[in-house]
Design a protein around this motif. Sequence first.
Motif, short mmCIF file in Angstrom:
data_model
loop_
_atom_site.label_atom_id
_atom_site.label_comp_id
_atom_site.label_asym_id
_atom_site.label_seq_id
_atom_site.Cartn_x
_atom_site.Cartn_y
_atom_site.Cartn_z
N LEU A 1 56.30 60.22 65.88
CA LEU A 1 56.64 59.13 66.94
C LEU A 1 56.87 60.07 68.28
CD1 LEU A 1 59.33 56.83 65.69
CD2 LEU A 1 56.83 56.59 66.25
N ALA A 2 56.48 59.52 69.49
CA ALA A 2 56.60 60.14 70.44
C ALA A 2 57.45 59.27 71.57
CB ALA A 2 55.23 60.35 71.32
N ALA A 3 58.04 59.82 72.30
CA ALA A 3 58.93 59.04 73.32
C ALA A 3 58.14 58.05 74.02
CB ALA A 3 59.42 59.91 74.57
N GLY A 4 58.50 56.90 74.26
CA GLY A 4 57.85 55.59 74.60
C GLY A 4 57.22 55.07 73.60
N THR B 1 65.79 55.53 67.51
CA THR B 1 66.19 55.86 68.89
C THR B 1 66.00 57.44 69.44
OG1 THR B 1 67.34 53.74 68.96
CG2 THR B 1 67.69 55.07 70.89
N PRO B 2 66.51 58.28 68.36
CA PRO B 2 66.80 59.63 68.68
C PRO B 2 65.39 60.21 69.09
CG PRO B 2 68.17 59.36 67.00
CD PRO B 2 67.40 57.82 67.23
N THR B 3 64.25 59.62 68.58
CA THR B 3 62.94 60.03 69.02
C THR B 3 62.25 59.82 70.28
OG1 THR B 3 61.81 58.48 68.19
CG2 THR B 3 62.22 59.85 66.61
N GLY B 4 63.22 58.90 70.96
CA GLY B 4 62.60 58.37 72.35
C GLY B 4 61.72 57.20 72.12
N ALA B 5 61.45 56.69 70.90
CA ALA B 5 60.64 55.41 70.70
C ALA B 5 61.86 54.38 70.45
CB ALA B 5 60.19 55.57 69.31
N GLY C 1 68.56 45.79 77.71
CA GLY C 1 68.39 46.81 78.72
C GLY C 1 66.90 47.09 79.16
N ALA C 2 66.76 47.93 79.86
CA ALA C 2 65.07 48.13 80.52
C ALA C 2 64.26 48.41 79.23
CB ALA C 2 65.17 49.55 81.22
N ASP C 3 64.68 49.44 78.23
CA ASP C 3 63.72 49.51 76.95
C ASP C 3 63.19 48.33 76.33
OD1 ASP C 3 63.95 52.44 77.69
OD2 ASP C 3 65.42 52.83 75.94
#
Length: 436
Positions: free
Chosen positions: A110-113, A135-139, A170-172
Motif C-alpha cells: 500500500l502507498a499513502a493515499g 491506517t499506519p500505511t497512509g491508506a 473527517g477529510a480522509d
Amino acid sequence: MRLSVIGCGYLGAVHAAAMASIGHEVVGIDVDERKIASLSKGDAPFFEPGLQEILSEGLASGRLRFSTDMADAAGAAVHFVGVGTPQQKDGYAADMTYVNAAVDALIPHLAAGDIVAGKSTVPVGTAATLAERVTPTGATLVWNPEFLREGWAVQDTVDPDRLVAGVPAGADGERAADILREVYHPSVAKGTPFIVTDLATAELVKVAANAFLATKISFINAMAEIAEVTGADVTTLADAIGHDARIGRRFLGAGIGFGGGCLPKDIRAFSARAEELGRGESVAFLREIDAINMRRRDRAVDLVVDAFGGSVYKKNITVLGAAFKPHSDDIRDSPALDVAVRLHGLGAWVTVTDPEAIENARRVHPQLNYVEDRDEALRAADAVIVVTEWDEYRRQLDPAHAATLATGRVVVDGRNCLDADAWRAAGWDYRGMGRP
Ligand code: UGA
C-alpha cells in the motif's frame, strides 16, 4: 482508474470484470493458482450469465488481468477486498481467516493515499479493527458492501440498486467517498442512491439486508406450515398480501427454502456476532428463521415418502434441480441437493438433473445418479420432485409429455412453480408446499 480486486471468487471475479467493463484498469488477485490460470485464459470459473462476455472483453482490451502475486496490487488507487467469510467449522460465527490474510498480504504494497475497500460480508466491528492495521500505511480503509445476487451478478454490479460507502470521519473519509463515486461513475451519474455512512453502519447494512430477505422467505414458509394443517393455499395468500405495497410479493416464494453461500451463513454469523456484543436477544428470531427454513426440507422429503405410503425404499425418484437457485451452478448449502441426498439416504434410487450444476453436485455427492438430459432423467421415474425452479422444468416441461416418460404419477413441487391444474389435468398426483 487503476483498481485491484483481492479474492477472485464469486464476488471478486465478477467485480473485477465488471469494473474493467466500465473502463477501469483492473488486476484481480487470488492465491488459487488454478482459478487465476482459468480467469487469465478467459474461462469463467463458474456459471454466471454475462460473465464470460465481460471477462473476454476485459482481457482483450488489456484493461483486465489476473495474478497470484499480491505485489501486482501496488499502484492501484483502490484495492477491493472480496474474499470469502464462510461459516466456521465448529460454530456459527464467520471464519475471518481469509479477510485477515488478504489485508495482511496487501499492507506491504500500500502507498499513502490508497483506498482499501472491504466488500466481504463481515461481522460488524471488523472494519474498525482492520483500519488500525491499514491506517499506519497512509491508506484509508472503507467498507463498500456488495448486494449482488447470483444469476444476476453482472447486472447487479454494473447497475446496482444502491451503493453504500462506510468511511471514517473527517477529510480522509470524504476524500475516500469521492474516490468511490469516481469508481462507480456510471451508476452515480444516473442517480443510483449513494449512501455515505460510518464503517459500522455499512457493515450492518449488508447483514441486515440478508437477514430481512431470509426472514421474508421463512415468514411465508411459516404460513405454508399453517396452510398445510388448514387446507389453505400459501401461493394465493402470498399473492394477496403481496398486493400491499408495504409488503410486496417478491421473496414470498414458499417452498423448500433458502440456501446458497450467503443467506444461511450470514444469518448465523449475525446471531453469533450479536451474542458477542451482548445483544443476542435482538436477533434471536434469526434462529427461528433458520429452523423454519430447515424444516421445509424435511417437509419436501415427507411429501415424497407419504406418496408411497411411508417408504421410498427402491423407488425411482427423479429430482429436477441441484443448484440452490436457477441461473446458477452453485450448490453451496443447496436445499435442492439436500433433499436429493436425504431421499437417497432413505433407500430411494435418486436421479438428479440440472442444466448447470451437475458437475459441482457430482463432486460433492458422487453417490447420486446424475443424468444431463431432462427427459432421460424422467424415464421410469416412480415420482418426480422439482427442487430448483429452472425454466426447463417450470415452463418448458409439458406434464403430458412428462407422463409419457415417467412410470409413476407423483409430482412434488418443492418450489410451487408448476401449474398445478395443468399437471393434475395430465393425470398427475400433484403435491405442492403449503398448497392443498
Ligand atoms: C443473496 C441476496 O439476495 C443478495 O442481495 C446478496 O448480495 C447475496 O445473497 C450475498 O450476500 O452475496 P443469493 O444468495 O445470490 O443473494 O440468492 P437469493 O436470490 O437471495 O436467493 C437465496 C435463496 O433463497 C435461494 O435458495 C432461493 O431459492 C431462495 N428463495 C428466494 C426462496 O426460497 N423464496 C423466495 O421467494 C426467494
